[in-house]
Design an enzyme around this catalytic site. Structure first.
Site, PDB file in Angstrom:
ATOM      1  N   HIS B  36       0.824  -1.215   0.000  1.00  0.00           N
ATOM      2  CA  HIS B  36       0.000   0.000   0.000  1.00  0.00           C
ATOM      3  C   HIS B  36       0.854   1.260   0.000  1.00  0.00           C
ATOM      4  CE1 HIS B  36      -3.537  -2.502   0.663  1.00  0.00           C
ATOM      5  NE2 HIS B  36      -4.291  -1.423   0.514  1.00  0.00           N
ATOM      6  N   LYS B  92     -10.154  -8.683   7.676  1.00  0.00           N
ATOM      7  CA  LYS B  92     -10.809  -8.994   8.941  1.00  0.00           C
ATOM      8  C   LYS B  92     -10.814  -7.768   9.826  1.00  0.00           C
ATOM      9  CE  LYS B  92      -6.878 -10.772  11.613  1.00  0.00           C
ATOM     10  NZ  LYS B  92      -6.811 -10.005  12.859  1.00  0.00           N
TER      11      LYS B  92
END
Lengths: 277, 172
Positions: B36, B92
């Site tokens: 990222h 999650k």
């Protein structure tokens, strides 16, 4: 004086890596299975998936979770035992071998440069005891739950309920992201570092044995009941089972302080141990 | 059970509601923290990012254990990626208010899957291909072809999230 070759320790550590990352300990597996009966609907189905994952990992020799953790080693050496060779190197060599053999993930990097992930170095806690035995416990600690762990220096006049409120607050804030149902280790007393170490050692305690300090056992139950009223549930999607167990260890502290540390573990509380005699 | 084919379109996304259980079919891309920070090396339009750093692939397997990692660590990058056309995220745990607002604004979807169940989830992957950054090890970007990969809608394109829904139901 009894001697042990460092190579024997290396081999043992390598074996413990494979054992810990593939097979959930019996007491942990049992705690998860017991919770299934308390749930219905989605939380129950999630717990069943977790059990299915454990069976598959064992059968296929896969790590339970891709995060095979930061290897944490607790090693207890009898002072009447002489280790032939470099103990620390042997431990790390064992981990490297175990992680390679098991196709486990290399997750260890320099904290700032963050390049070239390796499986080592492990975090090692050495302890010297009487006798001539060596005890090794390995806990590969996943960081989803390690990141959710906290310590706080309470005022010495803080009540047990205040500590309880803080525990509840932290679990409410962070529990849903730490792969619940959780195991919660709490270290109370000592110094800042001692409290944190106790909170991790609390996670090593066998779940089928009651806390030897009866008053702490009562406190464990009290905290567990409060945590499970939060309704966070398996995967954080609601349910009665937010935590499977709370374990507490305490150590005398300074009159001016009351350190408390909270070490969360995901449902996959992985640990393996061996005694070399 | 809803079958969700990738790439995602607005029509598919609009049908999904918080709490829906879906089976993902098609291509998804793994990317986590370090990827990222770098430039994501695939066209974002309509794609799903899977926050996952798989374990190495043992001989005879398609992929090693490959469960989700904590999504909130990627929150700081997410609104911009959604603005650029990313449509789905799989991971999650919870997301920030800002990310939930961006998911609503750009009509995207956030899915969660079984945390810690990397061994089980590896059985839904049909193909794994390196896309970029092999030097990052597990944090490299992989293109995964998945079949009936199980997930639950945690934030829908209407800005509803599963945690506030459950909080209202809880006995607190």
């Amino acid at each position: 004086m009894r001697q042990i070759k460092a190579k024997e320790i290396e081999d043992t550590v390598a074996q413990l890596c494979l054992e810990a990352n593939r097979n959930l300990p019996k007491d942990v597996l049992l705690a998860i299975k017991e919770s299934i009966g308390k749930e219905r609907g989605r939380p129950k189905r999630i717990l069943e998936k977790i059990i299915e994952n454990c069976s598959l990992a064992k059968k296929e020799k896969l790590p339970l979770c891709q995060d095979t953790g930061l290897p944490i080693v607790f090693i207890d050496i009898g002072q009447k035992l002489k280790v032939k060779g470099d103990l620390e190197k042997a431990i790390n060599r064992g981990i490297k071998r175990g992680y390679q053999k098991g196709y486990f993930r290399n997750s260890i990097v320099h904290p700032l440069w963050r390049d070239n992930p390796q499986s080592i170095p492990a975090v090692i806690h050495f302890n010297i005891s009487s006798g001539n035995k060596i005890k090794i416990a390995l806990m590969p600690k996943g960081f989803g739950s390690e990141n959710a762990s906290v310590t706080y220096m309470f005022n010495p006049t803080a009540t047990i309920d205040e500590i309880g409120d803080w525990v509840i607050k932290i679990v409410k804030e962070k529990g849903a992201d730490a792969c619940p149902p959780l195991f919660i280790g709490i270290g109370i007393g000592g110094s800042l570092d001692k409290a944190v170490l106790l909170s991790k050692q609390a996670l090593l305690l066998p779940l089928n044995k009651e806390n030897p300090q009866a008053s702490l056992a009562t406190l464990e139950q009290k905290f567990l009941r409060r945590i499970n009223k939060l309704g966070i549930g398996p995967l954080g999607l609601g349910g009665k089972t937010t935590a499977l167990r709370v374990r507490i260890l305490a150590h005398p502290t300074h009159i001016a302080g009351l350190p408390v540390a909270l070490n969360l573990s995901c449902w996959a509380l992985r640990r393996a141990r061996k005694k070399l005699t | 059970m809803i079958h969700l084919e990738t790439p995602l379109t607005l029509t598919k996304i609009r049908k999904l509601r918080v709490g829906d259980e879906v089976l993902i079919n098609g291509i998804i891309y793994t990317a986590r923290d370090q990827a990222h920070i770098k430039k994501l090396p695939f066209p974002l339009k309509g794609q799903i990012i899977y926050y996952c750093g798989p374990a190495p692939t043992p001989p005879g397997k398609i992929i090693g254990s490959c469960g989700p990692t904590t999504s909130s660590r990627m929150d700081r990058f997410t609104p911009l990626l959604l603005k650029k056309g990313l449509k789905g995220m799989l991971g999650k745990g919870r997301r920030s208010e800002e990310v939930i607002r961006a998911i609503k604004k750009y009509k995207a979807i956030y899915l969660i899957t079984f945390g810690g169940c990397g061994a089980l989830l590896s059985t839904f992957v049909r193909r794994k291909e390196l896309v970029a950054y092999p030097e990052l090890g597990a944090e490299a970007v992989y293109r995964l072809d998945v079949e009936n990969f199980p997930a639950i809608v945690a934030v829908d394109c209407y800005g509803k999230d599963i945690w506030s829904k459950n909080a209202r139901k809880s006995t607190r």
